[in-house]
Design a protein around this motif. Structure first.
Motif, short mmCIF file in Angstrom:
data_model
loop_
_atom_site.label_atom_id
_atom_site.label_comp_id
_atom_site.label_asym_id
_atom_site.label_seq_id
_atom_site.Cartn_x
_atom_site.Cartn_y
_atom_site.Cartn_z
N PRO A 124 32.91 -0.72 107.11
CA PRO A 124 33.50 0.27 108.02
C PRO A 124 32.65 0.46 109.26
CG PRO A 124 33.44 1.08 105.74
CD PRO A 124 32.63 -0.18 105.77
N THR A 125 33.29 0.88 110.33
CA THR A 125 32.57 1.02 111.61
C THR A 125 31.45 2.06 111.52
OG1 THR A 125 34.27 2.59 112.34
CG2 THR A 125 34.54 0.29 113.01
N GLN A 126 31.60 3.06 110.65
CA GLN A 126 30.57 4.10 110.57
C GLN A 126 29.28 3.61 109.93
OE1 GLN A 126 33.63 4.28 109.25
NE2 GLN A 126 33.66 5.25 107.21
N LEU A 127 29.33 2.43 109.26
CA LEU A 127 28.11 1.84 108.72
C LEU A 127 27.50 0.93 109.77
CD1 LEU A 127 26.30 1.57 106.18
CD2 LEU A 127 27.64 -0.45 105.58
N ALA A 128 26.56 1.47 110.55
CA ALA A 128 25.94 0.73 111.66
C ALA A 128 24.49 0.45 111.30
CB ALA A 128 26.03 1.53 112.95
N ILE A 129 24.20 -0.79 110.90
CA ILE A 129 22.86 -1.19 110.47
C ILE A 129 22.29 -2.15 111.51
CG2 ILE A 129 21.50 -2.21 108.62
CD1 ILE A 129 23.82 -1.60 106.72
N PRO A 130 21.09 -1.89 112.01
CA PRO A 130 20.55 -2.74 113.08
C PRO A 130 20.12 -4.11 112.58
CG PRO A 130 18.94 -1.09 112.43
CD PRO A 130 20.20 -0.75 111.70
N VAL A 131 20.11 -5.07 113.49
CA VAL A 131 19.63 -6.41 113.19
C VAL A 131 18.17 -6.34 112.78
CG1 VAL A 131 19.10 -8.67 114.21
CG2 VAL A 131 21.27 -7.53 114.73
N GLY A 132 17.81 -7.09 111.74
CA GLY A 132 16.44 -7.12 111.24
C GLY A 132 16.20 -6.23 110.05
N GLN A 133 17.11 -5.31 109.78
CA GLN A 133 16.90 -4.40 108.65
C GLN A 133 17.26 -5.08 107.34
OE1 GLN A 133 18.15 -0.31 109.08
NE2 GLN A 133 18.84 -0.21 106.94
N ARG A 134 16.48 -4.79 106.29
CA ARG A 134 16.78 -5.31 104.96
C ARG A 134 17.86 -4.45 104.31
NH1 ARG A 134 13.74 -9.08 102.83
NH2 ARG A 134 14.01 -8.40 100.66
N VAL A 135 18.77 -5.11 103.59
CA VAL A 135 19.88 -4.41 102.93
C VAL A 135 20.08 -5.01 101.54
CG1 VAL A 135 21.08 -3.82 105.08
CG2 VAL A 135 21.58 -6.01 103.93
N TRP A 136 20.96 -4.37 100.78
CA TRP A 136 21.39 -4.89 99.49
C TRP A 136 22.86 -5.24 99.58
CZ3 TRP A 136 18.45 -6.02 95.24
CH2 TRP A 136 17.12 -5.60 95.28
N LEU A 137 23.24 -6.34 98.93
CA LEU A 137 24.63 -6.77 98.90
C LEU A 137 25.12 -6.77 97.46
CD1 LEU A 137 24.55 -9.87 101.28
CD2 LEU A 137 25.12 -7.51 101.86
N HIS A 138 26.33 -6.25 97.26
CA HIS A 138 26.96 -6.31 95.94
C HIS A 138 28.14 -7.26 96.00
CE1 HIS A 138 29.49 -4.48 92.53
NE2 HIS A 138 28.58 -5.26 92.00
N PHE A 139 28.15 -8.24 95.08
CA PHE A 139 29.23 -9.22 94.96
C PHE A 139 30.01 -8.88 93.68
CE2 PHE A 139 25.60 -11.09 97.07
CZ PHE A 139 26.14 -11.83 98.12
N PRO A 140 31.09 -8.12 93.77
CA PRO A 140 31.82 -7.74 92.54
C PRO A 140 32.21 -8.97 91.74
CG PRO A 140 32.65 -6.53 94.44
CD PRO A 140 31.74 -7.60 94.97
N PRO A 141 31.91 -9.00 90.43
CA PRO A 141 32.25 -10.19 89.63
C PRO A 141 33.72 -10.59 89.73
CG PRO A 141 30.81 -8.74 88.40
CD PRO A 141 31.18 -8.00 89.65
N GLU A 142 34.63 -9.61 89.77
CA GLU A 142 36.05 -9.93 89.84
C GLU A 142 36.43 -10.59 91.16
OE1 GLU A 142 35.58 -5.60 91.12
OE2 GLU A 142 34.74 -6.95 89.60
N ALA A 143 35.56 -10.48 92.19
CA ALA A 143 35.82 -11.09 93.50
C ALA A 143 35.13 -12.44 93.65
CB ALA A 143 35.37 -10.16 94.62
N CYS A 144 34.32 -12.82 92.65
CA CYS A 144 33.59 -14.08 92.71
C CYS A 144 34.37 -15.15 91.94
CB CYS A 144 32.20 -13.93 92.10
SG CYS A 144 31.11 -12.81 93.01
N ARG A 145 34.66 -16.26 92.62
CA ARG A 145 35.45 -17.33 92.01
C ARG A 145 34.62 -18.61 92.00
NH1 ARG A 145 40.47 -18.55 90.41
NH2 ARG A 145 41.27 -20.65 90.73
N ALA A 146 34.42 -19.17 90.83
CA ALA A 146 33.66 -20.41 90.69
C ALA A 146 34.51 -21.59 91.13
CB ALA A 146 33.21 -20.59 89.25
N LEU A 147 33.87 -22.53 91.83
CA LEU A 147 34.54 -23.74 92.30
C LEU A 147 33.73 -24.94 91.82
CD1 LEU A 147 35.19 -22.60 95.99
CD2 LEU A 147 36.85 -22.60 94.11
N ALA A 148 34.22 -25.62 90.80
CA ALA A 148 33.52 -26.78 90.27
C ALA A 148 33.60 -27.93 91.26
CB ALA A 148 34.11 -27.18 88.93
N HIS A 149 32.54 -28.70 91.39
CA HIS A 149 32.53 -29.85 92.29
C HIS A 149 33.27 -31.01 91.64
CE1 HIS A 149 29.05 -28.75 95.21
NE2 HIS A 149 29.79 -27.70 94.90
#
Length: 356
Positions: free
Chosen positions: A331-356
């Motif tokens: 969202p636009t209200q989340l304004a984080i400056p370049v260079g700042q450390r953050v945490w990312l959450h990857f919801p398991p239901e949104a992660c799709r495995a792709l076999a080679h």
């Protein structure tokens, strides 16, 4: 039995094979989009269906009748198909009414029937107030509607469209996507629509066929293609996604570069330890300025490398510990400056495995 069938269809120009072993079955009344980048073979496939070019292998069948093969090809005029090209191809010296009536006149229909059918299709395409105008007096969107009316009025067995909206500006393209879908819902002609624009395909199609290097990568409903891509190519081409490379770590998990472990809610897994990848859409990743709860899965830390304000949202590029970068929207209200450390959450239901 499917109405339109492509059976092992192949087309080559010398040593260059541009359509390779394409198999596709289309039921009567469906709108199917051939989607892919330039040079993937989609327009050549359309021209093979139309009969403008002959295959080097395989066949095209309509209603069980072979219309193209290595041995013989029914010419375009013998196929009862209508084709709409990138250019509107309207007769500049004819009015809207005359342009739409032209194909019926060539077929020798009585004047009263021509008038009746033209007026009906002009009403359906919302062109009746413009029937006395010439193409030069029409907007691009109006000219494209005339092309559609001219193609539909002859009641083709199959309607073919080759990048029909490419000459329109962005606003008109969006308007015409919905118009094409509305007309299809009204007339239900079997339709094959070529485009490189995923928004056009998602808006108009019953079935999307994603092509790459002359082959079909995947075919399915818009929801299937978007939510359940079967290859890295499809995942990247349809919608914004991140592809994180790694290896299968067992128990529906992939260990990505930088020791980020992601549990995946869907997809096809390689054998344990083998190379694989994870697809995660930009909008599914959550950015947080504080760390995750103890023991929480599918979290990784990173550093903001780019942040762009886009009005409805902000677009972030985040570098993970192993050097991979991922894009995420917030969202636009989340304004984080370049260079700042953050945490990312990857919801398991949104992660799709792709076999080679």
């Amino acid at each position: 039995m499917s109405f339109l069938e492509l059976d092992n269809l192949t087309k080559a120009y010398g040593a260059l094979t541009v359509v390779r072993d394409v198999d596709l079955s289309i039921d009567k009344g469906l709108l199917v989009c051939l989607l892919g980048p330039s040079g993937c073979g989609k327009t050549t496939t359309l021209r093979l269906i139309a009969g403008f070019i002959e295959p080097n292998g395989g066949r095209v069948r309509v209603g069980g009748r072979t219309v193209s093969s290595e041995q013989s090809t029914v010419p375009p005029e013998g196929r009862n198909m209508s084709m709409i090209f990138q250019s509107y191809a309207l007769w500049p010296h004819m009015t809207v009414f005359e342009n739409v009536a032209y194909g019926l006149k060539l077929r020798g229909l009585p004047k009263a029937e021509i008038a009746s059918r033209v007026h009906a299709i002009l009403d359906a395409t919302r062109l009746t107030p413009l029937e006395g105008r010439y193409p030069g007096e029409l907007s691009g969107g109006q000219q494209q509607r005339v092309s559609l009316a001219r193609a539909l009025v002859v009641k083709p067995e199959i309607l073919l469209l080759d990048e029909p909206l490419s000459n329109l500006d962005a606003n008109l393209r969006e308007e015409m996507r919905f118009e094409i879908r509305r007309l299809h819902d009204e007339f239900r002609y079997t339709t094959v629509y070529v485009t490189h624009d995923q928004a056009e395909a998602m808006t108009t199609a019953d079935i999307i066929v994603v092509m790459n290097e002359g082959r079909i990568e995947q075919a399915g409903t818009p929801e299937d293609i978007y939510e359940r891509p079967e290859s890295e190519f499809v995942a990247r081409f349809i919608g914004g996604t991140n592809i994180l490379k790694g290896g299968h770590a067992g128990d529906h998990a992939v260990r990505c570069d930088g020791d980020v472990v992601l549990r995946c809610g869907s997809g096809a897994f390689a054998a344990n330890g083998d190379a694989t990848a994870v697809s995660v859409r930009h909008h599914d990743i959550r950015i947080a300025e504080s760390g995750p709860p103890n023991g929480a899965a599918n979290w990784a830390n990173g550093t903001i490398r780019r942040q762009i304000y886009l009005g409805s949202h902000r677009d972030y590029l985040v570098e993970l510990p192993g050097g991979q970068t991922v894009r995420a929207v917030a969202p636009t209200q989340l304004a984080i400056p370049v260079g700042q450390r953050v945490w990312l959450h990857f919801p398991p239901e949104a992660c799709r495995a792709l076999a080679h």
